[in-house]
Enzyme design. Structure first.
Site, PDB file in Angstrom:
ATOM      1  N   ASP A   1      -2.941   2.379  -6.064  1.00  0.00           N
ATOM      2  CA  ASP A   1      -1.855   2.434  -5.075  1.00  0.00           C
ATOM      3  C   ASP A   1      -1.740   1.183  -4.201  1.00  0.00           C
ATOM      4  OD1 ASP A   1      -4.227   2.930  -3.750  1.00  0.00           O
ATOM      5  OD2 ASP A   1      -3.286   4.203  -2.254  1.00  0.00           O
ATOM      6  N   GLU A   2      -2.460   0.139  -4.537  1.00  0.00           N
ATOM      7  CA  GLU A   2      -2.424  -1.075  -3.723  1.00  0.00           C
ATOM      8  C   GLU A   2      -2.339  -2.305  -4.597  1.00  0.00           C
ATOM      9  OE1 GLU A   2      -5.641  -1.686  -0.943  1.00  0.00           O
ATOM     10  OE2 GLU A   2      -5.895   0.469  -0.710  1.00  0.00           O
TER      11      GLU A   2
ATOM     12  N   ASP B   1       0.848  -1.189   0.000  1.00  0.00           N
ATOM     13  CA  ASP B   1       0.000   0.000   0.000  1.00  0.00           C
ATOM     14  C   ASP B   1       0.892   1.251   0.000  1.00  0.00           C
ATOM     15  OD1 ASP B   1      -1.880   1.958   0.460  1.00  0.00           O
ATOM     16  OD2 ASP B   1      -2.954   0.822   1.996  1.00  0.00           O
TER      17      ASP B   1
END
Length: 429
Positions: A111-112, A19
């Site tokens: 973003d993960e 993350d």
DNA sequence: TCTGGGGTCCTAGGACCC
DNA sequence: TCTGGGGTCCTAGGACCC
């Protein structure tokens, strides 16, 4: 009863969750290292803070805070408009780094990502925990930002892990230690438990993730729907949702929506907004080579109530002029509550491959001609920038140079409406 | 939280059929 | 015309995510 290397029991599966911390803001810092250590906020294009560095967070800036307020209270903060093309590039680089450790990489959002490293500790002659640490180190060194990493036997537990020590954390939850972590995880922090469900669970004495998994499965099943039973299993270390690599299935729907200030009851403004949304959403469909069987659109009142309707055209199509008449005729029944309205939106779903649409039994030639026209339109827009060419109905009527664009206007003059029959295209520049 | 934009999945209930 | 029971398909809407 421990297996030879001990690790099988700790990690029946080994799932890593990665993350990016304050991702969009961190991307800006990565691009311009002179920003390092400074409070940076992204979101100028939307008027609210969508991401921020921890320096900005430390000042008290939160997600959703109006940018105007940020400017006023914290003049030292550096504010950016989101550059999503750049963030997407960084995101791809992130996944390429993770891919060095395992082919089983599942990008979850920009973003993960999840990664399944089960079994790879043996050929790599290392441990899962060392692999997670190395992954984090590579990401940070090569991308110039920090990541929060979690390792656990399921995706849901890996999410608990990565969240446990944000930012810049690296947390391991081997199965025998899961309860320790779940005991200090408030129920509303669990991935998949939102505001509604956490209230409901708390009323029944379930305030932590541990209390949740200590209830019998039947207790959960009798009160909540299937996804929550799956969640319950995942928190207990039973894999329900594997981290699946490779291409995600095709997108199920496309949506376009916009809030305008001030709210309005002006039918012409609403209709123009919806036309724009329709064009934009169908452009995405054409890019994806699909056509929708269902078209929904909505207006949102000042009190955040939605009035919506769904239309099923005779045949699926991704050509705006073929669907626009539906919006025109179905809009009025939606407006009976009187408004004013603060937003509109269009959603297309039940998408099918465009190829199966082409043979339109009823009017093949007209449809195909129109499809060709839109091909040219898309090509022009591609060449000369976004939406140079679009339906006349989506143009602001008689806008004066310098006047507030789009929905800000009062819409006194009648926008010309040439949408009957063949579409009327107009170039703006 | 005076609340942006883009998505996913699931369920209840009605329509329709045998 | 009244009576069942069971299956499938569709739609609206809820809940959640980043």
């Amino acid at each position: 009863m421990k297996s030879r290397n001990g690790e099988e029991l700790e990690y029946p599966w080994a799932i890593v969750h990665v993350d990016g911390d304050g991702f969009f803001a961190s991307c800006e810092v990565a691009r311009d290292p002179s920003l390092r250590g400074k409070p940076v906020v992204v979101g100028a294009e939307r008027g609210i803070a969508t991401a921020m560095t921890y320096e900005a967070k430390a000042l008290g800036i939160t997600r959703g805070m109006p940018i105007a307020k940020v400017r006023r209270l914290f003049p030292e903060v550096i504010i950016f408009a989101g550059d999503y093309a750049w963030y997407t590039e960084v995101s791809r680089a992130m996944n390429r780094i993770i891919f060095r450790y395992t082919p089983e990489v599942e990008p979850y959002s920009i973003d993960e990502s999840f990664a399944d490293i089960t079994g790879f500790q043996i050929p790599k002659k290392t441990t899962y925990e060392a692999m997670a640490r190395a992954m984090k180190r590579d990401l940070q060194k090569e991308l110039g930002m920090t990541f929060s990493v979690g390792l656990a036997p399921t995706k849901t537990l890996a999410k608990v892990a990565s969240k446990h020590d944000k930012p810049d954390g690296c947390v391991f939850i081997p199965l025998p230690r899961a309860k320790e972590f779940l005991a200090v995880t408030p129920i509303e922090k669990v991935w998949g438990i939102g505001r509604r469900t956490s209230v409901k669970l708390k009323e029944e004495g379930v305030s932590t993730a541990l209390r949740f998994i200590d209830r019998p499965e039947k207790w959960v099943a009798s009160r909540l729907s299937k996804p929550y039973v799956e969640l319950w299993k995942e928190l207990r270390g039973e894999m329900v949702h594997p981290a699946h690599a490779g291409v995600r299935g095709k997108q199920q729907s496309f949506m376009h929506t916009r809030t305008f200030t001030p709210p309005t009851s002006d039918r012409k403004v609403l209709s123009r907004e919806l036309t724009r949304h329709l064009e934009s959403v169908l452009k995405s469909a054409r890019e994806d080579g699909v056509a929708p069987r269902l078209l929904s659109f909505f207006v949102k009142t000042q009190t955040f109530k939605y009035r919506s309707t769904t239309i099923k055209p005779l045949h699926p199509t991704n050509l705006p002029s073929e669907l626009l008449p539906f919006i025109e005729t179905q809009l009025d029944p939606l407006l009976d509550s009187g408004g004013p309205y603060r937003a509109t939106g269009v959603i297309i779903h039940d998408l099918i491959p465009e190829s199966s649409v082409a043979s339109d039994l009823f009017a093949p030639t007209a449809h195909e001609r129109l499809a060709k026209v839109y091909e040219r339109v898309d090509a022009l827009n591609e060449r000369y920038g976004a939406s140079v060419v679009h339906l006349a109905a989506s143009r602001p009527g008689q806008r004066k140079r310098g006047a507030a664009p789009g929905p800000m206007r009062n819409g006194k003059k009648k926008p010309k409406n040439h949408t009957r029959g063949m579409p009327f295209f107009q170039a703006e520049r």
